[in-house]
Design a protein around this motif. Sequence first.
Motif, mmCIF file in Angstrom:
data_model
loop_
_atom_site.group_PDB
_atom_site.id
_atom_site.type_symbol
_atom_site.label_atom_id
_atom_site.label_comp_id
_atom_site.label_asym_id
_atom_site.label_seq_id
_atom_site.Cartn_x
_atom_site.Cartn_y
_atom_site.Cartn_z
ATOM 1 N N ASN A 1 3.892 5.863 -5.361
ATOM 2 C CA ASN A 1 3.778 5.975 -6.810
ATOM 3 C C ASN A 1 2.758 7.026 -7.186
ATOM 4 O O ASN A 1 2.938 7.816 -8.094
ATOM 5 C CB ASN A 1 3.383 4.634 -7.435
ATOM 6 C CG ASN A 1 4.573 3.685 -7.440
ATOM 7 O OD1 ASN A 1 5.706 4.129 -7.182
ATOM 8 N ND2 ASN A 1 4.331 2.430 -7.722
ATOM 9 N N LYS A 2 1.650 6.994 -6.446
ATOM 10 C CA LYS A 2 0.562 7.914 -6.739
ATOM 11 C C LYS A 2 1.036 9.363 -6.588
ATOM 12 O O LYS A 2 0.755 10.205 -7.441
ATOM 13 C CB LYS A 2 -0.578 7.621 -5.756
ATOM 14 C CG LYS A 2 -1.878 8.251 -6.139
ATOM 15 C CD LYS A 2 -2.552 7.382 -7.201
ATOM 16 C CE LYS A 2 -3.717 8.155 -7.801
ATOM 17 N NZ LYS A 2 -4.205 7.503 -8.990
ATOM 18 N N LYS A 3 1.726 9.533 -5.509
ATOM 19 C CA LYS A 3 2.193 10.902 -5.252
ATOM 20 C C LYS A 3 3.159 11.352 -6.311
ATOM 21 O O LYS A 3 3.126 12.495 -6.773
ATOM 22 C CB LYS A 3 2.816 10.988 -3.865
ATOM 23 C CG LYS A 3 1.725 10.960 -2.818
ATOM 24 C CD LYS A 3 2.244 11.355 -1.469
ATOM 25 C CE LYS A 3 1.074 11.513 -0.512
ATOM 26 N NZ LYS A 3 1.544 11.673 0.849
ATOM 27 N N GLU B 1 -5.619 7.134 -1.625
ATOM 28 C CA GLU B 1 -5.532 8.137 -2.687
ATOM 29 C C GLU B 1 -6.210 9.430 -2.237
ATOM 30 O O GLU B 1 -5.666 10.519 -2.317
ATOM 31 C CB GLU B 1 -6.285 7.601 -3.900
ATOM 32 C CG GLU B 1 -5.638 7.932 -5.210
ATOM 33 C CD GLU B 1 -6.375 7.188 -6.294
ATOM 34 O OE1 GLU B 1 -7.265 7.807 -6.890
ATOM 35 O OE2 GLU B 1 -6.083 5.990 -6.511
ATOM 36 N N GLU C 1 3.164 10.359 -9.286
ATOM 37 C CA GLU C 1 2.352 10.646 -10.473
ATOM 38 C C GLU C 1 1.837 12.074 -10.408
ATOM 39 O O GLU C 1 1.926 12.833 -11.366
ATOM 40 C CB GLU C 1 1.161 9.692 -10.494
ATOM 41 C CG GLU C 1 1.350 8.521 -11.433
ATOM 42 C CD GLU C 1 0.156 7.612 -11.360
ATOM 43 O OE1 GLU C 1 0.370 6.409 -11.274
ATOM 44 O OE2 GLU C 1 -0.992 8.139 -11.353
ATOM 45 N N GLU C 2 1.286 12.384 -9.243
ATOM 46 C CA GLU C 2 0.673 13.696 -9.097
ATOM 47 C C GLU C 2 1.700 14.815 -9.246
ATOM 48 O O GLU C 2 1.452 15.850 -9.827
ATOM 49 C CB GLU C 2 -0.041 13.785 -7.756
ATOM 50 C CG GLU C 2 -1.400 13.154 -7.870
ATOM 51 C CD GLU C 2 -2.006 12.865 -6.534
ATOM 52 O OE1 GLU C 2 -1.484 13.349 -5.523
ATOM 53 O OE2 GLU C 2 -2.987 12.134 -6.513
ATOM 54 N N LYS D 1 2.293 1.863 -3.338
ATOM 55 C CA LYS D 1 1.306 2.406 -4.261
ATOM 56 C C LYS D 1 1.086 3.890 -3.974
ATOM 57 O O LYS D 1 0.950 4.696 -4.885
ATOM 58 C CB LYS D 1 -0.002 1.641 -4.124
ATOM 59 C CG LYS D 1 0.011 0.351 -4.906
ATOM 60 C CD LYS D 1 -1.325 -0.341 -4.810
ATOM 61 C CE LYS D 1 -1.266 -1.665 -5.532
ATOM 62 N NZ LYS D 1 -2.443 -2.474 -5.227
ATOM 63 N N LEU D 2 1.032 4.193 -2.699
ATOM 64 C CA LEU D 2 0.803 5.581 -2.295
ATOM 65 C C LEU D 2 1.934 6.477 -2.805
ATOM 66 O O LEU D 2 1.705 7.564 -3.341
ATOM 67 C CB LEU D 2 0.732 5.647 -0.764
ATOM 68 C CG LEU D 2 0.166 6.929 -0.169
ATOM 69 C CD1 LEU D 2 -1.305 7.088 -0.557
ATOM 70 C CD2 LEU D 2 0.298 6.900 1.343
ATOM 71 N N VAL E 1 -6.525 1.261 -1.327
ATOM 72 C CA VAL E 1 -5.770 2.116 -2.239
ATOM 73 C C VAL E 1 -6.534 3.398 -2.544
ATOM 74 O O VAL E 1 -5.991 4.496 -2.467
ATOM 75 C CB VAL E 1 -5.472 1.350 -3.552
ATOM 76 C CG1 VAL E 1 -4.762 2.266 -4.548
ATOM 77 C CG2 VAL E 1 -4.631 0.132 -3.242
ATOM 78 N N SER E 2 -7.830 3.252 -2.831
ATOM 79 C CA SER E 2 -8.604 4.444 -3.205
ATOM 80 C C SER E 2 -8.744 5.402 -2.028
ATOM 81 O O SER E 2 -8.716 6.618 -2.185
ATOM 82 C CB SER E 2 -9.981 4.022 -3.732
ATOM 83 O OG SER E 2 -10.567 3.156 -2.807
ATOM 84 N N GLU F 1 2.352 15.205 -12.802
ATOM 85 C CA GLU F 1 1.267 15.920 -13.485
ATOM 86 C C GLU F 1 1.405 17.438 -13.316
ATOM 87 O O GLU F 1 0.939 18.224 -14.109
ATOM 88 C CB GLU F 1 -0.068 15.447 -12.915
ATOM 89 C CG GLU F 1 -0.571 14.210 -13.648
ATOM 90 C CD GLU F 1 -1.739 13.586 -12.946
ATOM 91 O OE1 GLU F 1 -2.354 14.272 -12.115
ATOM 92 O OE2 GLU F 1 -2.014 12.410 -13.201
ATOM 93 N N GLN G 1 0.834 -1.205 0.000
ATOM 94 C CA GLN G 1 0.000 0.000 0.000
ATOM 95 C C GLN G 1 0.869 1.255 0.000
ATOM 96 O O GLN G 1 0.594 2.227 -0.700
ATOM 97 C CB GLN G 1 -0.914 -0.008 1.220
ATOM 98 C CG GLN G 1 -2.128 -0.890 0.990
ATOM 99 C CD GLN G 1 -2.980 -1.018 2.227
ATOM 100 O OE1 GLN G 1 -2.523 -0.691 3.324
ATOM 101 N NE2 GLN G 1 -4.184 -1.494 2.063
#
Length: 802
Positions: free
Chosen positions: A686-688, A791, A690-691, A683-684, A787-788, A694, A680
Amino acid sequence: MKEDGKDQKKQGRRKKIQLYKPRKKKSVEEDAAIQFLQAQYDKINPDNIKTFKDFPLSQRTLKGLKENNYVTPTEIQKQAIGYALQGKDILGAAKTGSGKTLAFLIPILENLFCKKWTRLDGVGALVISPTRELAYQIYETLRKMGHLHDFSAGLIIGGQNLKFERKRMDQINILICTPGRLLQHMDENPLFDCSHLQILVLDEADRCLDMGFEATMNAIIENLPPDRQTLLFSATQTKSVKDLARLSLKFPTYVAPHEQADTVTPESLQQSYIVCEVDEKIGILWSFIRNHLKQKVIVFMATCKQVKYIYELFCKLRPGVSLLALYGTLHQEKREKIYNEFCRKSNVVLFATDLASRGLDFPRVNWVIQMDCPEDVETYIHRAGRTARGFFGKGEGLLMLLPHEEKIVEDLQKSKIPINKIAVDPSKVQAPQRKIEGLLSDSTELKQSAQRAFMSYVKSIFLMKNKEIFNIQQLDTDAYARSLGLIVPPYIKFLKNQQYMKKQKDNKDNDVVDKLKSTESDGDTDQSVDKNDTDIPGLRKKGKKPKKKDEIIKFDFHHDADSDEDDFLQVKKVDVDPGDEPIEEAPTLSKKKAKPLTKAAVAKKLLKKKIKVNTQVKFTEEGDAIEDEKRDVKSELAKQFVNENVGGIDIEKAKEVLQEEDKFDKIRFREKVKAKHKEQKRKLKNKKKEEEGEKDDFGSQSESDGPDLSWLPNPDKHYGKKDDDGDSDEERSEASDNEGSDDDSEVDQKFHRPTKRKLVESKGIPQASVAPRKVRKVQDISASLSVSEAEALAMQLLSAKR
Ligand code: ADP
Ligand code: MG
């Protein structure tokens, strides 16, 4: 013995059950007479017996015999009655028609007479016969010659009124019955009691004790008192130790007056046989009947349906003599009527199955024709024995055999049956073939009857044990069907199946031959195999002749006889290649196929293959088995438990084992949770990243250059701490809740995560105004987020930071 007059009128055939006639008081003289008779039993010498009066018999019996013109005892009567009076068990063997019935009825009457048997004593004697007609005949003989005695006699056979029989069961002293019906009374009738039985008689004993009656007879014997006298009679007596043991016969007296005789059949019986083709039989029979209109004839056939059809057909053809048919599937009333009619009439033809072959004493039968080959020598003897009966009876027997059935003659002659071959004058045979076909085309019913007769005969041949004589492959079924009037022979499914399987087998064998041939050098080639192979594509044994074409195609019912096509014929040849293998194979194979797969059979198979049932093996994409560590036991105690596996359930031991296993389960569970958290976090992250990406001016995100999240509080610190505290009480309880859980999804479910909505309400997801101090608390919570959810949380955090 007296009959109940009222019942006789009311019940018709129920008359057979007699009512008890109140017994007179036995006088002192009678007692003295009994003592006198009994005193002479030991002195009986068969050689000194000239008339029945020479036996120490009661006046009532002697009078009864005299009334029926029985003056001089026959050989079997002379020898058997003395021993029977002495109370010995007897194995009586004597030719057909030699008077065996009286040889057991007289001792029965005398035994009960001397014991002063009364109605209250119940069943004193039991006579078992294999057929209803024979039981009826014995009963009639007893009624005629024993009527001066006070005993009551009952006939208990199938097809009668059971209720009526039931009520009178307790009044019967001498019971004459068929095995099935007797057992029915034993099972269902509380009034039936044979615990005082004195004498048990089996007429046609070998038949009563054979396979067909085995289970019934065993059950009956079980219900009889062992300390009784047992008498067994037959023309083809059993000497089987097994049979004798079943009846608790230990040292029976073997009485066989004709053992040293030259023949086993009556001397006054003329016996001959003819050999003919299957399609000639009906013509020969028809011509025979037309030439013997003033005679009494019995014609034996193999099956009920044949008897039925030939009877119907011949009735329509009107031979000019009375015709009757007797077979098992007829209604009992009809059977009795036909039996009586045949006894009474003198110019009559009776078509019958082997139902009528045993024991029946039809008077003055001139001819016995065996239209189909008897199953064995015994059957032949009994069938032929329906003629030439009694002291002066004469008779003739004719046996019709197909060419391949002629082998049975050897067996007959070896068994001391004098039988000669005769030829039929073809000019005298008139087959009403055209008429038969015409009748069948007019009547669908008759045609169907013919089809049934055809099938039943083919089946009977197929099912016969002696395959040397009864070979379906040698039976020209097409010709047989034609002779019955059937232009299109019926389709024989079971034969087709057999042929198909044989073909499969032959094809396999063929492959083997081809392989062999290809490996063999020219000089080594087996000529006989080679030669045959060019003609017939089936494997043949060395030296076997190839089959003739007409021989080969005769079993193909849909074969076009005009077709000469080689390929087509070759296929047929493979299909019906007779002789190379015993015919039994096919039914066995088809049976195997039909055999239901039982649980026991499956279990056995699994045991053999050492397959562990109820195990699931997972594989990777590369095909490697994935070890399912959850299913493997870890603790030493559990391993020991599994290895011992002695069966049964030891609850205490199982508890111990589970407790041991629990420890390992908990460790495994913690590891799982850790792994999940790590995932988790990853993933978190990675998400960050990504953001962050962006947020780039170019809106693109390189994989290698992730966003810089160093400003965020280090979650590893928190999770790491939690991981280290893995043995916390909470986890412990959850792990134990998870006992026995099988897969990951279940772990997920049981690891109670609050829903997103609840999370917002209870834990209070920080709003935009939430202070950074509180964020830290939220990060703790993030460990348990999906995960969501994570997010959403990250988004909030980011916005809060801004
Ligand atoms: P089995 O049972 O041996 O085949 P049965 O008992 O049926 O023979 O008797 C055959 C025939 O002989 C019957 O018609 C019977 O009446 C007759 N019979 C039997 N015993 C005598 C006898 N002693 N004198 C005259 N006829 C007899
Ligand atoms: Mg008999």
